[in-house]
Design an enzyme around this catalytic site. Structure first.
Site, PDB file in Angstrom:
ATOM      1  N   ASP A  11       3.200  -0.707  -6.821  1.00 19.28           N
ATOM      2  CA  ASP A  11       4.335  -0.143  -6.100  1.00 19.28           C
ATOM      3  C   ASP A  11       5.602  -0.646  -6.774  1.00 19.28           C
ATOM      4  O   ASP A  11       5.789  -1.858  -6.933  1.00 19.28           O
ATOM      5  CB  ASP A  11       4.341  -0.603  -4.633  1.00 19.28           C
ATOM      6  CG  ASP A  11       3.287   0.129  -3.814  1.00 19.28           C
ATOM      7  OD1 ASP A  11       2.571   0.971  -4.389  1.00 19.28           O
ATOM      8  OD2 ASP A  11       3.181  -0.142  -2.601  1.00 19.28           O
ATOM      9  N   ASP A 130      -2.155  11.529   2.206  1.00 26.09           N
ATOM     10  CA  ASP A 130      -2.258  10.407   3.145  1.00 26.09           C
ATOM     11  C   ASP A 130      -2.881  10.949   4.426  1.00 26.09           C
ATOM     12  O   ASP A 130      -2.305  11.843   5.054  1.00 26.09           O
ATOM     13  CB  ASP A 130      -0.869   9.840   3.461  1.00 26.09           C
ATOM     14  CG  ASP A 130      -0.233   9.176   2.245  1.00 26.09           C
ATOM     15  OD1 ASP A 130      -0.964   8.812   1.308  1.00 26.09           O
ATOM     16  OD2 ASP A 130       1.002   9.015   2.235  1.00 26.09           O
TER      17      ASP A 130
END
Lengths: 256, 202
Positions: A11, A130
């Site tokens: 990330d 997601d």
């Protein structure tokens, strides 16, 4: 034989790695290029950068990170986060990315996936999904905006639709499992992988090497993505691969 | 100087950086003169076959490619840069290729349990060690990402084969031309070795 892929994910926010990374012998564990270099040396099969930069002005930093990584690391690189236009994709590919992952924009404008696949080839378009368990058994709902916004879409149906639009791969994250280190959502992963003819990457929930095995074997994923077990050095990439090889999962592992 | 042909498709930066990393000078270009003056020529490419051919036409690169191959200088095709050398492809209808190697480009038609695209690291078995493949250990893994594969008419040009459901041709070698389906520029050490060998090939 085609091997299963192990993909560490970083990330990146404003050009720096966020979430903990604890490498020894690194001058700067917050530098994504340095971390990428370590994973390269360990034999990672691909790398994934997720740009979670909040502001538009800082978007150019991920481009610099991709350019520097692609100059040092010779393996496939996927970049996701904030991909909204064909220009965004072109810029990332020119910087050295091999694939881009599209999430929220795919839901908002499904035709964008079709256009992107036609323009740049299906091989470089990853659709990220997601998903979260809905009330019903074996049903999962798609969320967007980093998991904040429900869409009412069924994850399996949505994945199939994206395949039809030209996605080359699905990056499937279980929001129920993400960050809990309890293992992937195997029912979700298997449900999507079995119904698609394109590769599926399992994501969300890895805490042990057995979880990687389960994702690939029980979840029938083609690749597994993990962040913290590698960042915190719970396991190295080689340990993960040796574990899988010993259990007869085909992996690429050079003799040490 | 190695000329990497830029026809607006794919990630050329990685190919360029790979040559740089192993110490070979390269340039990304679509200038016919630069291609003609180069010691080696590379035709990379990802994307759809028809679009790539259209771009080669638009940038008037077909003749420079033909001339480069006929001149006898080392020529490397990568992925779509392999497929484009063939007579025709069945990708999205039938498209004519450059026609420099007789044969067809066909879509994988496999057991439904095998995913298409064929994406990831797979082994190559060297059938004929073309100069860029010298020193590559048997069964080395290279990175692949493709839904179509080549079927040359002349099987004696097959340089490597790879297994995906069945064996398919993963590289060819004909005179000064070596072309591979896999991506050496994305295949870590064994990929860089091939790139280095190619640049040293005379």
């Amino acid at each position: 034989m085609l091997t299963k892929r192990i993909i560490p994910c970083l990330d990146v926010k404003d050009g720096r790695v966020v979430k903990g990374v604890s490498f020894v012998n690194l001058r700067d564990a917050g530098d994504p290029v340095e971390v990428a270099t370590i994973y390269d040396r360990e034999g990672a099969d691909e790398l994934c950068f997720l740009d979670i930069t909040a502001s538009h002005e800082n978007r150019k930093t991920i481009i610099e990170v991709v350019e520097q990584t692609a100059a040092r690391v010779f393996m496939p690189l996927t970049v996701g986060g904030g991909v909204r236009t064909l220009d965004d994709i072109r810029t990332l590919l020119n910087a050295g990315a091999d694939k881009v992952s599209i999430n929220t924009t795919a839901v908002q404008q499904p035709e964008f996936v079709r256009e992107a696949a036609q323009r740049f080839g299906t091989q470089c378009i990853v659709v990220a999904i997601d998903a979260k368990q809905s009330g019903q058994a074996d049903r999962w709902e798609v969320f967007t905006h980093g998991g904040r916004k429900p869409t009412g879409l069924d994850a399996v149906e949505w994945a199939r639709r994206m395949e039809g639009y030209g996605a080359g791969e699905i990056l499937l994250t279980s929001m129920d499992q993400d960050g809990r280190q309890n293992g992937y959502d195997l029912a979700l992963t298997a449900a999507v992988s079995e119904r698609l003819s394109i590769p599926v990457i399992a994501s969300g929930g890895v805490g042990t090497l057995e979880h990687l095995y389960d994702g690939l074997v029980k979840g029938k994923a083609d690749a597994v993505l993990a962040a913290s077990i590698f960042h915190y050095r719970t396991y190295t990439i080689q340990q993960a691969k040796a574990y899988l090889r010993d259990r007869e999962v085909p992996v690429r592992l050079d003799p040490a | 100087m190695i000329a990497i042909i830029d026809y607006g498709m794919g990630n050329l930066r990685s190919v360029f950086k790979a040559f740089e990393a192993v110490g070979h000078q390269a340039v990304v270009t679509r200038e016919p003169r630069a291609i003609a003056n180069a010691s080696h020529v590379v035709l990379p490419g990802v994307g759809a076959f028809g679009d790539c051919m259209a771009n080669l036409e638009r940038y008037e690169l077909i003749t420079p490619i033909q001339v480069a191959i006929q001149s006898g200088k080392p020529f490397l095709g990568i992925c779509l840069g392999l497929q484009l050398l063939f007579t025709e492809s069945e990708e999205f209808g039938t498209h004519k290729g450059l026609g420099l190697i007789p044969g067809r480009v066909k879509k994988f038609s496999l057991d439904p349990s095998l995913k298409v695209p064929h994406m990831g690291w797979n082994e190559i078995q060297v059938v004929r060690p073309a100069p860029p493949l010298v020193g590559i250990a048997p069964g080395s893994y290279y990175y692949f990402v493709h839904s179509y594969y080549v079927e040359p008419v002349d099987s004696t040009i097959i340089a490597t084969v790879t297994e995906y459901g069945k064996p398919f041709v993963s590289a060819v070698w004909k005179d000064n031309v070596v072309a591979c389906q896999f991506h050496p520029e994305k295949s870590q050490a064994v990929g860089l070795q091939l790139i280095k060998n190619f640049g040293a090939w005379t």
